[in-house]
Design a protein around this motif. Structure first.
Motif, mmCIF file in Angstrom:
data_model
loop_
_atom_site.group_PDB
_atom_site.id
_atom_site.type_symbol
_atom_site.label_atom_id
_atom_site.label_comp_id
_atom_site.label_asym_id
_atom_site.label_seq_id
_atom_site.Cartn_x
_atom_site.Cartn_y
_atom_site.Cartn_z
ATOM 1 N N ASP A 41 -19.186 5.084 -14.412
ATOM 2 C CA ASP A 41 -19.212 4.830 -12.958
ATOM 3 C C ASP A 41 -20.532 5.678 -12.467
ATOM 4 O O ASP A 41 -20.777 6.746 -12.960
ATOM 5 N N ASP A 42 -21.419 4.954 -11.854
ATOM 6 C CA ASP A 42 -22.919 5.713 -11.349
ATOM 7 C C ASP A 42 -22.423 6.396 -10.162
ATOM 8 O O ASP A 42 -21.518 6.154 -9.397
ATOM 9 N N THR A 43 -23.021 7.678 -10.071
ATOM 10 C CA THR A 43 -22.682 8.371 -8.918
ATOM 11 C C THR A 43 -23.837 7.562 -7.665
ATOM 12 O O THR A 43 -24.474 6.697 -8.022
ATOM 13 N N PHE A 44 -23.512 8.085 -6.465
ATOM 14 C CA PHE A 44 -24.369 7.439 -5.566
ATOM 15 C C PHE A 44 -25.768 7.277 -5.799
ATOM 16 O O PHE A 44 -26.642 6.668 -5.514
ATOM 17 N N LYS A 45 -26.205 8.867 -5.796
ATOM 18 C CA LYS A 45 -27.688 8.992 -6.436
ATOM 19 C C LYS A 45 -28.336 8.247 -7.466
ATOM 20 O O LYS A 45 -29.279 7.482 -7.353
ATOM 21 N N GLU A 46 -27.435 7.946 -8.623
ATOM 22 C CA GLU A 46 -28.067 7.349 -9.734
ATOM 23 C C GLU A 46 -27.953 5.624 -9.192
ATOM 24 O O GLU A 46 -28.764 5.037 -9.620
ATOM 25 N N LYS A 47 -26.837 5.238 -8.611
ATOM 26 C CA LYS A 47 -27.054 3.831 -8.234
ATOM 27 C C LYS A 47 -28.112 3.632 -7.043
ATOM 28 O O LYS A 47 -28.582 2.468 -7.378
ATOM 29 N N PHE A 48 -28.375 4.388 -6.270
ATOM 30 C CA PHE A 48 -29.439 4.334 -5.200
ATOM 31 C C PHE A 48 -30.908 4.147 -5.839
ATOM 32 O O PHE A 48 -31.694 3.497 -5.691
ATOM 33 N N ILE A 49 -30.871 5.111 -7.037
ATOM 34 C CA ILE A 49 -32.347 5.065 -7.743
ATOM 35 C C ILE A 49 -32.489 3.710 -8.537
ATOM 36 O O ILE A 49 -33.358 3.262 -8.537
ATOM 37 N N ARG A 50 -31.381 3.455 -9.126
ATOM 38 C CA ARG A 50 -31.435 2.017 -10.078
ATOM 39 C C ARG A 50 -31.729 0.825 -8.933
ATOM 40 O O ARG A 50 -32.475 0.135 -9.526
ATOM 41 N N LYS A 51 -31.304 0.907 -8.050
ATOM 42 C CA LYS A 51 -31.097 -0.298 -6.955
ATOM 43 C C LYS A 51 -32.552 -0.224 -6.489
ATOM 44 O O LYS A 51 -33.394 -1.429 -6.239
ATOM 45 N N ALA A 101 -36.656 -9.368 1.932
ATOM 46 C CA ALA A 101 -36.476 -8.760 0.698
ATOM 47 C C ALA A 101 -35.225 -8.695 -0.013
ATOM 48 O O ALA A 101 -34.947 -8.632 -1.343
ATOM 49 N N ILE A 102 -34.004 -8.655 0.670
ATOM 50 C CA ILE A 102 -32.822 -8.858 0.161
ATOM 51 C C ILE A 102 -32.721 -10.140 -0.386
ATOM 52 O O ILE A 102 -31.985 -10.178 -1.392
ATOM 53 N N ILE A 103 -32.833 -11.057 0.339
ATOM 54 C CA ILE A 103 -32.732 -12.659 -0.380
ATOM 55 C C ILE A 103 -33.518 -12.628 -1.479
ATOM 56 O O ILE A 103 -32.921 -13.227 -2.528
ATOM 57 N N VAL A 104 -34.722 -12.357 -1.542
ATOM 58 C CA VAL A 104 -35.577 -12.404 -2.618
ATOM 59 C C VAL A 104 -34.830 -11.622 -3.746
ATOM 60 O O VAL A 104 -34.801 -12.107 -5.141
ATOM 61 N N GLY A 105 -34.422 -10.267 -3.665
ATOM 62 C CA GLY A 105 -33.808 -9.319 -4.584
ATOM 63 C C GLY A 105 -32.563 -10.237 -4.969
ATOM 64 O O GLY A 105 -32.131 -10.094 -6.359
ATOM 65 N N VAL A 106 -31.653 -10.816 -4.324
ATOM 66 C CA VAL A 106 -30.491 -11.539 -4.647
ATOM 67 C C VAL A 106 -30.859 -12.740 -5.540
ATOM 68 O O VAL A 106 -30.252 -13.034 -6.730
ATOM 69 N N PHE A 107 -31.857 -13.540 -5.260
ATOM 70 C CA PHE A 107 -32.139 -14.509 -5.960
ATOM 71 C C PHE A 107 -32.953 -14.218 -7.430
ATOM 72 O O PHE A 107 -32.461 -14.954 -8.548
ATOM 73 N N THR A 108 -33.659 -13.305 -7.430
ATOM 74 C CA THR A 108 -34.343 -12.438 -8.450
ATOM 75 C C THR A 108 -33.154 -12.287 -9.517
ATOM 76 O O THR A 108 -33.236 -12.366 -10.677
ATOM 77 N N THR A 109 -32.213 -11.509 -9.084
ATOM 78 C CA THR A 109 -31.178 -10.989 -10.007
ATOM 79 C C THR A 109 -30.230 -12.268 -10.465
ATOM 80 O O THR A 109 -29.933 -12.095 -11.689
ATOM 81 N N ALA A 110 -30.040 -13.297 -9.651
ATOM 82 C CA ALA A 110 -29.417 -14.387 -10.111
ATOM 83 C C ALA A 110 -29.824 -15.342 -11.109
ATOM 84 O O ALA A 110 -29.206 -15.632 -12.136
ATOM 85 N N LEU A 111 -31.389 -15.075 -11.077
ATOM 86 C CA LEU A 111 -32.011 -16.089 -12.006
ATOM 87 C C LEU A 111 -32.477 -15.237 -13.237
ATOM 88 O O LEU A 111 -32.979 -15.908 -14.092
ATOM 89 N N LYS A 112 -32.340 -14.071 -13.317
ATOM 90 C CA LYS A 112 -32.471 -13.038 -14.363
ATOM 91 C C LYS A 112 -31.500 -13.343 -15.557
ATOM 92 O O LYS A 112 -30.272 -13.625 -15.286
ATOM 93 N N PRO A 113 -32.180 -13.626 -16.679
ATOM 94 C CA PRO A 113 -30.991 -13.808 -17.744
ATOM 95 C C PRO A 113 -30.319 -12.642 -18.214
ATOM 96 O O PRO A 113 -30.664 -11.548 -18.155
ATOM 97 N N LYS A 114 -28.993 -12.901 -18.598
ATOM 98 C CA LYS A 114 -28.116 -11.839 -18.746
ATOM 99 C C LYS A 114 -28.638 -11.412 -20.203
ATOM 100 O O LYS A 114 -28.975 -11.813 -21.035
ATOM 101 N N GLN A 115 -28.277 -9.895 -20.520
ATOM 102 C CA GLN A 115 -28.792 -9.470 -21.502
ATOM 103 C C GLN A 115 -27.312 -8.985 -22.161
ATOM 104 O O GLN A 115 -26.494 -8.495 -21.801
#
Length: 115
Positions: A41-51, A101-115
């Motif tokens: 589980d990420d802490t709030f700070k780690e998740k904020f930086i990652r996002k 920016a949120i909408i573009v980010g959602v579409f970018t994440t959805a279209l990104k291939p899973k690893q």
């Protein structure tokens, strides 16, 4: 029949517990689906930086919106109505930028291939 007392019917209690179709303490088992284990589980700070690294325009838009709002309210309080109106219009633009920016980010994440 009028003189006989009414006796409530007695129901037989089952000696075994009722059938439970799901075990709610475990996730459901679905054929062909293997859930990926969560590393930690990420802490709030780690998740904020990652996002923020994934989509840096959302925090920029949020800061822009908040800045425009604060300065617009300050100008309104000081009686600078023209300046306040311009800042409120800028705030609306910044909010639109953030939503975009949120909408573009959602579409970018959805279209990104899973690893």
């Amino acid at each position: 029949m009028a003189g006989t007392p009414a006796v409530p019917e007695q129901t037989a209690k089952a000696s075994t517990p009722a059938f439970v179709p799901f075990d709610f303490s475990q996730p459901p088992l679905i054929d062909g689906f293997n859930p990926s284990p969560k590393a930690k589980d990420d802490t709030f700070k780690e998740k904020f930086i990652r996002k923020t690294k994934e989509n840096p325009f959302v925090p920029i838009g949020c800061l822009g919106t908040a800045g425009m709002l604060i300065y617009g309210l300050r100008a309104f309080h000081q009686g600078k109505t023209r300046h306040s109106q311009l800042l409120m219009r800028g705030r609306i633009f910044a909010q639109g930028f953030t939503v975009f920016a949120i909408i573009v980010g959602v579409f970018t994440t959805a279209l990104k291939p899973k690893q």
